[in-house]
Design a protein around this motif. Structure first.
Motif, PDB file in Angstrom:
ATOM      1  N   LYS A   1     -58.714 -19.566  48.964  1.00  0.00           N
ATOM      2  CA  LYS A   1     -59.753 -18.574  48.660  1.00  0.00           C
ATOM      3  C   LYS A   1     -61.002 -19.326  48.242  1.00  0.00           C
ATOM      4  O   LYS A   1     -60.999 -20.051  47.237  1.00  0.00           O
ATOM      5  CB  LYS A   1     -59.302 -17.640  47.537  1.00  0.00           C
ATOM      6  CG  LYS A   1     -60.291 -16.517  47.250  1.00  0.00           C
ATOM      7  CD  LYS A   1     -59.733 -15.538  46.230  1.00  0.00           C
ATOM      8  CE  LYS A   1     -60.699 -14.377  46.010  1.00  0.00           C
ATOM      9  NZ  LYS A   1     -60.152 -13.393  45.043  1.00  0.00           N
ATOM     10  N   GLY A   2     -62.064 -19.188  49.026  1.00  0.00           N
ATOM     11  CA  GLY A   2     -63.243 -19.997  48.778  1.00  0.00           C
ATOM     12  C   GLY A   2     -62.898 -21.460  48.953  1.00  0.00           C
ATOM     13  O   GLY A   2     -62.387 -21.875  49.991  1.00  0.00           O
ATOM     14  N   ASN A   3     -63.133 -22.245  47.911  1.00  0.00           N
ATOM     15  CA  ASN A   3     -62.839 -23.674  47.973  1.00  0.00           C
ATOM     16  C   ASN A   3     -61.550 -24.038  47.249  1.00  0.00           C
ATOM     17  O   ASN A   3     -61.260 -25.218  47.054  1.00  0.00           O
ATOM     18  CB  ASN A   3     -64.005 -24.477  47.361  1.00  0.00           C
ATOM     19  CG  ASN A   3     -65.270 -24.335  48.179  1.00  0.00           C
ATOM     20  OD1 ASN A   3     -65.211 -24.295  49.404  1.00  0.00           O
ATOM     21  ND2 ASN A   3     -66.416 -24.254  47.506  1.00  0.00           N
ATOM     22  N   GLU A   4     -60.765 -23.042  46.868  1.00  0.00           N
ATOM     23  CA  GLU A   4     -59.596 -23.291  46.033  1.00  0.00           C
ATOM     24  C   GLU A   4     -58.304 -22.884  46.739  1.00  0.00           C
ATOM     25  O   GLU A   4     -58.236 -21.833  47.377  1.00  0.00           O
ATOM     26  CB  GLU A   4     -59.730 -22.497  44.723  1.00  0.00           C
ATOM     27  CG  GLU A   4     -58.583 -22.707  43.762  1.00  0.00           C
ATOM     28  CD  GLU A   4     -58.705 -21.822  42.529  1.00  0.00           C
ATOM     29  OE1 GLU A   4     -57.830 -21.896  41.653  1.00  0.00           O
ATOM     30  OE2 GLU A   4     -59.673 -21.026  42.457  1.00  0.00           O
ATOM     31  N   CYS A   5     -57.284 -23.724  46.623  1.00  0.00           N
ATOM     32  CA  CYS A   5     -55.948 -23.363  47.109  1.00  0.00           C
ATOM     33  C   CYS A   5     -55.306 -22.469  46.062  1.00  0.00           C
ATOM     34  O   CYS A   5     -55.111 -22.885  44.910  1.00  0.00           O
ATOM     35  CB  CYS A   5     -55.112 -24.613  47.339  1.00  0.00           C
ATOM     36  SG  CYS A   5     -53.431 -24.265  47.883  1.00  0.00           S
ATOM     37  N   ILE A   6     -54.966 -21.245  46.443  1.00  0.00           N
ATOM     38  CA  ILE A   6     -54.439 -20.287  45.474  1.00  0.00           C
ATOM     39  C   ILE A   6     -52.926 -20.082  45.609  1.00  0.00           C
ATOM     40  O   ILE A   6     -52.311 -19.487  44.731  1.00  0.00           O
ATOM     41  CB  ILE A   6     -55.156 -18.920  45.583  1.00  0.00           C
ATOM     42  CG1 ILE A   6     -54.966 -18.325  46.976  1.00  0.00           C
ATOM     43  CG2 ILE A   6     -56.629 -19.059  45.223  1.00  0.00           C
ATOM     44  CD1 ILE A   6     -55.462 -16.886  47.074  1.00  0.00           C
ATOM     45  N   GLN A   7     -52.321 -20.549  46.707  1.00  0.00           N
ATOM     46  CA  GLN A   7     -50.866 -20.454  46.836  1.00  0.00           C
ATOM     47  C   GLN A   7     -50.374 -21.500  47.820  1.00  0.00           C
ATOM     48  O   GLN A   7     -51.004 -21.744  48.862  1.00  0.00           O
ATOM     49  CB  GLN A   7     -50.428 -19.054  47.295  1.00  0.00           C
ATOM     50  CG  GLN A   7     -48.907 -18.873  47.274  1.00  0.00           C
ATOM     51  CD  GLN A   7     -48.458 -17.495  47.729  1.00  0.00           C
ATOM     52  OE1 GLN A   7     -49.273 -16.627  48.043  1.00  0.00           O
ATOM     53  NE2 GLN A   7     -47.145 -17.294  47.768  1.00  0.00           N
ATOM     54  N   THR A   8     -49.251 -22.113  47.485  1.00  0.00           N
ATOM     55  CA  THR A   8     -48.603 -23.083  48.372  1.00  0.00           C
ATOM     56  C   THR A   8     -47.176 -22.615  48.619  1.00  0.00           C
ATOM     57  O   THR A   8     -46.421 -22.394  47.671  1.00  0.00           O
ATOM     58  CB  THR A   8     -48.579 -24.479  47.734  1.00  0.00           C
ATOM     59  OG1 THR A   8     -49.918 -24.891  47.451  1.00  0.00           O
ATOM     60  CG2 THR A   8     -47.931 -25.488  48.676  1.00  0.00           C
ATOM     61  N   ILE A   9     -46.811 -22.434  49.880  1.00  0.00           N
ATOM     62  CA  ILE A   9     -45.466 -21.997  50.239  1.00  0.00           C
ATOM     63  C   ILE A   9     -44.775 -23.152  50.950  1.00  0.00           C
ATOM     64  O   ILE A   9     -45.110 -23.482  52.097  1.00  0.00           O
ATOM     65  CB  ILE A   9     -45.495 -20.747  51.134  1.00  0.00           C
ATOM     66  CG1 ILE A   9     -46.227 -19.604  50.431  1.00  0.00           C
ATOM     67  CG2 ILE A   9     -44.075 -20.328  51.516  1.00  0.00           C
ATOM     68  CD1 ILE A   9     -46.409 -18.358  51.288  1.00  0.00           C
ATOM     69  N   THR A  10     -43.833 -23.781  50.261  1.00  0.00           N
ATOM     70  CA  THR A  10     -43.088 -24.889  50.843  1.00  0.00           C
ATOM     71  C   THR A  10     -41.962 -24.358  51.709  1.00  0.00           C
ATOM     72  O   THR A  10     -41.293 -23.384  51.351  1.00  0.00           O
ATOM     73  CB  THR A  10     -42.523 -25.789  49.734  1.00  0.00           C
ATOM     74  OG1 THR A  10     -43.608 -26.303  48.955  1.00  0.00           O
ATOM     75  CG2 THR A  10     -41.744 -26.958  50.319  1.00  0.00           C
ATOM     76  N   HIS A  11     -41.751 -24.990  52.861  1.00  0.00           N
ATOM     77  CA  HIS A  11     -40.690 -24.606  53.782  1.00  0.00           C
ATOM     78  C   HIS A  11     -39.557 -25.640  53.735  1.00  0.00           C
ATOM     79  O   HIS A  11     -39.818 -26.822  53.505  1.00  0.00           O
ATOM     80  CB  HIS A  11     -41.227 -24.539  55.218  1.00  0.00           C
ATOM     81  CG  HIS A  11     -42.118 -23.373  55.494  1.00  0.00           C
ATOM     82  ND1 HIS A  11     -43.209 -23.062  54.709  1.00  0.00           N
ATOM     83  CD2 HIS A  11     -42.085 -22.422  56.479  1.00  0.00           C
ATOM     84  CE1 HIS A  11     -43.809 -21.980  55.205  1.00  0.00           C
ATOM     85  NE2 HIS A  11     -43.145 -21.574  56.266  1.00  0.00           N
TER      86      HIS A  11
END
Length: 790
Positions: free
Chosen positions: A263-273
């Motif tokens: 979102k914008g310049n920020e990573c707001i969620q990381t989903i590891t597989h």
């Protein structure tokens, strides 16, 4: 805004899922290395459930899939797919895979690795390893423009708007064209291969028009004029795919096992597989859900809407699979266990950013990996760090980095070897691709280098299918073997070996790579369709299906060189079964039967001695099947030609090939005008084998053999003059050079006509590969020695 959670896990593919598309809320599309495109239709909403159907079953890896929106004549839209066989297939979603496609777009000379469709549905754009992108008119089904100027594989394409196409290339460049093919300008700034592109919404705070990403692990935000207006950092390895959500947020995925929301310049969620590679992501513009495709063969849908999320036990099972997954130590760098904090750290310290990963020394002495979730404000377990299987634990330094292996690769005589660094945590194909691109080698080396890596690391790779070596082709339709080199994978650390004299070629060539399980499964699917249609003459009965099952293990053993004495009868029955399908099944359903026949001609002499109830030979059966009379099905012709080539694996087969030369040559020469690359390679491979047979035969001095050599030489010259594919050119030159060994009469014909010399001069201007330069030099040396002797 709430986090994305698993909505559905879709499990039907047999190999890596390389491409995904999300046309609307009720349809997901996926493309896989298992040679299929699958359509997943939503049939239940709470919890979401999908029905799977095979939309397309190709003959090699399928890497890219896109969707053309509904239009007049196509009320359900069109599925567009492309891959290793160089063909772009366009098909209506509801059509069976054995029926004719809406269109087959031919023109690329190598693997098709990227596809996109303009928002108005008027054109398709494709990218390929042949260093070009092409524009295809929807409905017209012709190449309307070729986008030139790339100095490497075109890994990404974006139909930005009606007037703009953007490409991302292995040469680090981003290029802007208009759909007519006019080059506008190049955008520089990427530091490595560009692998992904996506449109950015106008409301994005950066003001960017589009985003790019690639092997440097950075997402860059650009204006169309080339100005960089933002940069997103967080991924720890290659980024393979980008998508834009209706909210304006970006989605990315890559080799670090993650899918990330920005979102914008920020990573707001990381989903590891629970996979090594997350190859593709796509967003549904209708509801904002996301689909991913990964190296664990699974397609996954994620949603923020609670009503579209999977049942709690399904979500928990996914999270548990991530926690229990093993992370190779090579992927996280040097881990000094004695200096790691204990589990108490997880309660005492918060993360500094979304997706931050830390290592913890667990109470049992193992090393656990934990990832910070900004939304949950907690550390989430994402796996246990382990030594890769087969790793000695010793590292080799190369350019300041530690690797499990650093191979010496000899490409050309008199030049120092190239260095091929490799860690067991890497995908062999990605390591091979990077090596080829960095050293500006032809992409035709890809399979060879990847298979070399797999063999010389004792198979100690991670995230690969267990159905054979990395790079094996479903339905066995494209393995590259170098004339003059062994057809098995290299077993020394020098690859390819320094090239000795190639001519004359003395070892017969065969193409035996295949996924037998895929072939059998496809035959059974097609047979069931014929049974439903009531085609009693064509359908396999219970005893024939039992014979199909019975032959699989003996065939696998024979192809692997571990055949048992009991194999002969089962394989003999298999030849008859294959000929039944080839001669009685409709043309659109012959492909797996032809592929099975191609393997049997290499595996058993029973193929050469086959006789139908009417007394016809295998060649007679292929004539009667009308395979060679259907130019619109070049893959069928290609597999039939490969069956002829594989006859040379047995003595009985070579006798049959010699006896049937006139018929085989007439069939092949009449079909070779087709521009299909794989067919041309099959033809030149067959001619290499005939050249060896003629020049090593006791009858090589007989006029009949010399006349046959002249026929082959004439056709080879035409192929070399007209083809643009370097592999086909190389094999054609090897066949022609070997034929020169038939004697002075044939060499004199070549010198007086100058056809071969003119063809070689044309090749020298177009192709700069050392192996081709070397063979041309050997041919000229042979002809000049002949003149000097006179």
């Amino acid at each position: 805004m709430s986090d994305f959670k698993l909505s559905a896990s879709l499990e039907e593919h047999d190999d890596d899922v390389r491409g995904v598309a999300f046309p609307h809320s009720k349809l997901v599309l996926s493309a896989s290395r298992d040679a299929t495109v699958r359509a997943w239709k939503l049939i239940e909403t709470e919890p979401p459930q999908y029905d799977c159907s095979v939309s397309s079953h190709g003959s090699a890896f399928i890497n890219a899939v896109a969707y053309c929106p509904p239009a007049k004549g196509y009320p359900d839209g069109l599925i567009v797919s492309g891959g290793k066989d160089t063909i772009i297939e366009v098909r209506e979603p509801g059509r069976e895979p054995n029926t004719d496609a809406e269109a087959l777009l031919l023109g690329h000379a190598h693997n098709v690795c990227a596809l996109d469709v303009s928002s108005d549905g008027k054109y398709i754009v494709s990218g390929s390893w042949d260093s070009s992108a092409r524009v295809w008119g929807v409905g017209k089904w012709e190449c309307e423009a070729r986008l030139e100027g790339h100095q490497g594989s075109v890994w990404a394409v974006l139909a930005y708007d009606q007037d703009t196409i953007i490409t991302g290339c292995a040469d680090h460049g981003i290029r802007i064209f208009n759909p007519s093919g006019k080059f506008l300008h190049t955008i520089k700034g990427s530091t490595d291969v560009v692998r992904a592109l996506c449109r950015v919404v106008s409301s994005h705070p950066s003001g960017a028009d589009f985003a790019s990403a690639g092997n440097d692990g950075v997402i860059r935000l650009w204006k169309l004029n080339g100005k960089q207006v933002g940069e997103l950092n967080g991924h720890e390895s290659f980024i393979y795919s980008l998508a834009c959500l209706p909210s304006g947020e970006l989605v990315s995925s890559g080799e670090d096992r993650t899918m990330r929301i920005w979102k914008g310049n920020e990573c707001i969620q990381t989903i590891t597989h629970p996979a090594i590679s997350v190859w593709g992501v796509a967003a549904c513009l209708e509801n904002g859900d996301i689909v991913s495709g990964a190296s664990d063969k699974k397609v996954r849908v994620f949603s923020r809407a609670k009503e579209r999320q999977a049942a709690q036990e399904v979500v928990q099972a996914f999270e548990d699979s991530v926690k229990s997954s093993s992370i190779p130590k090579q992927q996280v760098g040097d881990v000094q266990k004695e200096k790691l904090p204990g589990p108490e750290f997880l309660q005492q310290k918060s993360g500094t950013k979304e997706g931050q990963v830390i290592m913890i020394k667990e109470d049992d002495g193992s090393v656990g990996a934990y990832q910070w979730s900004q939304g949950a404000q907690s550390w989430m377990s994402v796996g246990t760090v382990v030594d890769a299987v087969g790793s000695s634990g010793k590292k080799t330094d190369y350019l300041g980095k530690d690797y499990d292996y650093v191979f010496d690769v000899d490409i050309e005589d008199g030049k120092p070897p190239l260095k091929l660094p490799y860690n067991l945590s890497q995908n062999p194909y990605e390591a091979a691709t990077k090596f080829i691109q960095e050293n500006k080698l032809p992409m035709t080396y890809l399979d060879q280098v990847a298979n070399f890596i797999t063999t010389n690391t004792q198979g100690a790779t991670l995230g690969q299918s267990s159905q054979g070596p990395a790079g094996s082709d479903p339905l066995g339709t494209e393995s590259r073997y170098r004339p003059g080199e062994s057809t098995s994978a290299a077993t020394t650390s020098s690859f390819p070996q320094s090239r000795p004299k190639i001519l004359p070629q003395t070892s017969y060539l065969s193409i035996k790579t295949a996924n037998l399980r895929t072939i059998r499964k496809k035959i059974e699917e097609l047979n069931a369709q014929l049974a439903n249609e009531g085609d009693a003459d064509a359908v396999l009965n219970a005893s024939q299906l039992a014979a199909l099952e019975a032959m699989m293990k003996p065939l696998e053993q024979s192809l692997a060189g571990t055949s048992m004495a009991t194999a002969d009868e089962a394989l003999k029955d298999g030849v008859g079964l294959s000929m039944h399908m080839v001669t009685r099944w409709p043309a659109g359903q012959q492909l797996p039967a032809l592929d099975l026949l191609r393997l049997l001609t290499a595996a058993t002499p029973a193929a050469a001695s086959y006789r139908s109830p009417e007394g016809g030979t295998l060649v007679d059966g292929l004539v009667n099947s009308k395979v060679f009379e259907d130019p619109d099905r070049p893959n069928n012709i290609m597999l039939a030609v490969r069956a002829f080539s594989n006859l040379f694996e047995t003595m009985q087969g070579r006798i049959a090939a010699n006896r049937e030369f006139d018929t085989i040559y007439t069939l092949v020469e009449g079909s070779a005008a087709n521009s299909n690359r794989n067919l041309t390679i099959a033809v030149t491979t067959l001619y290499v084998n005939y050249a060896i047979l003629f020049t090593t035969s006791p009858s090589s001095a007989q006029q009949s053999t010399i006349n046959r050599g002249k026929m082959l030489m004439d056709h080879l010259i035409r192929i070399i003059q007209s083809t643009v594919d370097s592999e086909a050119v190389y094999r054609g030159l090897v066949a022609a050079g070997t034929l020169l060994g038939l004697g002075e009469e044939l060499r004199e014909m070549v010198k007086s006509s100058r056809g071969l010399e003119e063809a070689m001069q044309k090749v020298e201007k177009a192709v700069k590969e050392p192996r081709i330069k070397g063979v041309i030099g050997e041919i000229r040396e042979l002809t000049s020695k002949s003149e000097a002797a006179r």
